[in-house]
Design a protein around this motif. Structure first.
Motif, PDB file in Angstrom:
ATOM      1  N   PRO A 148       0.526  -1.271  -0.634  1.00 39.79           N
ATOM      2  CA  PRO A 148      -0.038   0.034   0.102  1.00 39.79           C
ATOM      3  C   PRO A 148       0.693   1.540   0.058  1.00 39.79           C
ATOM      4  N   THR A 149       0.063   2.384  -1.005  1.00 42.51           N
ATOM      5  CA  THR A 149       0.581   3.630  -0.798  1.00 42.51           C
ATOM      6  C   THR A 149       1.506   3.882   1.463  1.00 42.51           C
ATOM      7  N   LYS A 150       2.548   5.100   0.909  1.00 40.11           N
ATOM      8  CA  LYS A 150       2.918   5.125   2.892  1.00 40.11           C
ATOM      9  C   LYS A 150       2.080   6.905   3.032  1.00 40.11           C
ATOM     10  N   GLN A 151       1.468   7.613   1.604  1.00 35.99           N
ATOM     11  CA  GLN A 151       0.973   8.383   1.671  1.00 35.99           C
ATOM     12  C   GLN A 151      -0.462   8.406   1.439  1.00 35.99           C
ATOM     13  N   THR A 152      -0.815   9.701   2.309  1.00 34.18           N
ATOM     14  CA  THR A 152      -2.285   9.662   2.669  1.00 34.18           C
ATOM     15  C   THR A 152      -2.776  10.758   1.527  1.00 34.18           C
ATOM     16  N   GLU A 153      -4.114  10.969   1.522  1.00 35.39           N
ATOM     17  CA  GLU A 153      -4.880  12.050   1.121  1.00 35.39           C
ATOM     18  C   GLU A 153      -4.316  13.638   1.416  1.00 35.39           C
ATOM     19  N   GLU A 154      -4.103  13.293   2.538  1.00 32.31           N
ATOM     20  CA  GLU A 154      -4.381  15.222   3.249  1.00 32.31           C
ATOM     21  C   GLU A 154      -2.870  14.660   3.084  1.00 32.31           C
ATOM     22  N   THR A 155      -1.944  14.450   2.969  1.00 29.57           N
ATOM     23  CA  THR A 155      -0.446  14.383   3.216  1.00 29.57           C
ATOM     24  C   THR A 155      -0.444  14.647   1.606  1.00 29.57           C
ATOM     25  N   THR A 156      -1.012  13.838   0.713  1.00 28.82           N
ATOM     26  CA  THR A 156      -0.215  14.372  -0.778  1.00 28.82           C
ATOM     27  C   THR A 156      -0.680  16.074  -0.459  1.00 28.82           C
ATOM     28  N   SER A 157      -2.373  15.926  -0.215  1.00 30.98           N
ATOM     29  CA  SER A 157      -2.883  17.094  -1.283  1.00 30.98           C
ATOM     30  C   SER A 157      -2.056  18.703  -0.446  1.00 30.98           C
TER      31      SER A 157
END
Length: 99
Positions: free
Chosen positions: A69-78
Motif C-alpha cells: 500500500p502507499t505510504k502517503q495519505t490523501e491529506e499529506t498529498t494535498s
C-alpha cells in the motif's frame, strides 16, 4: 493480457447470447479460458443469466490488486501540493516557476 471493461462486457454479452467461445475469441481476442474466468467472476459478482441478461459495471470491473500500500495519505498529498502551487505570499506559481 489485461482487457478493458468494455471488451470484457462485450465478450460477456456475446457469451450470454449463446455465441461459441471460438467466435468470441475471433471477435474480441479474448481466449476461451480467460472468457470463462470473466464469466465465472461476473456470476460471483451478482450476474444471474437465467433472470436477466443486463450487465453492470461491477460485473466486469477490475478486481483489487495485491501489493504494497502507499505510504502517503490523501491529506499529506494535498498539503504538499498546496504548498508547491503557491509561493510564501499565497500567490499561485506558474508552470515555469514550478518546473
Amino acid at each position: 493480457p489485461s482487457y478493458d471493461s468494455a471488451t470484457r462486457a462485450q465478450a460477456l454479452a456475446l457469451k450470454l447470447v449463446g455465441i461459441s467461445n471460438t467466435e468470441i475469441e475471433f471477435i474480441t481476442g479474448i481466449q476461451p479460458r480467460t472468457l470463462n474466468s470473466i464469466y465465472r467472476k461476473a456470476i460471483a459478482r451478482g450476474l444471474n443469466p437465467s433472470e436477466s441478461k443486463k450487465i453492470f459495471d461491477h460485473h466486469v470491473e477490475d478486481g483489487s490488486r495485491s501489493g504494497r500500500p502507499t505510504k502517503q495519505t490523501e491529506e499529506t498529498t494535498s498539503d504538499v501540493l498546496s504548498k508547491v502551487r503557491t509561493d510564501r505570499y499565497g500567490r499561485e506559481k506558474t508552470c515555469a516557476q514550478i518546473a
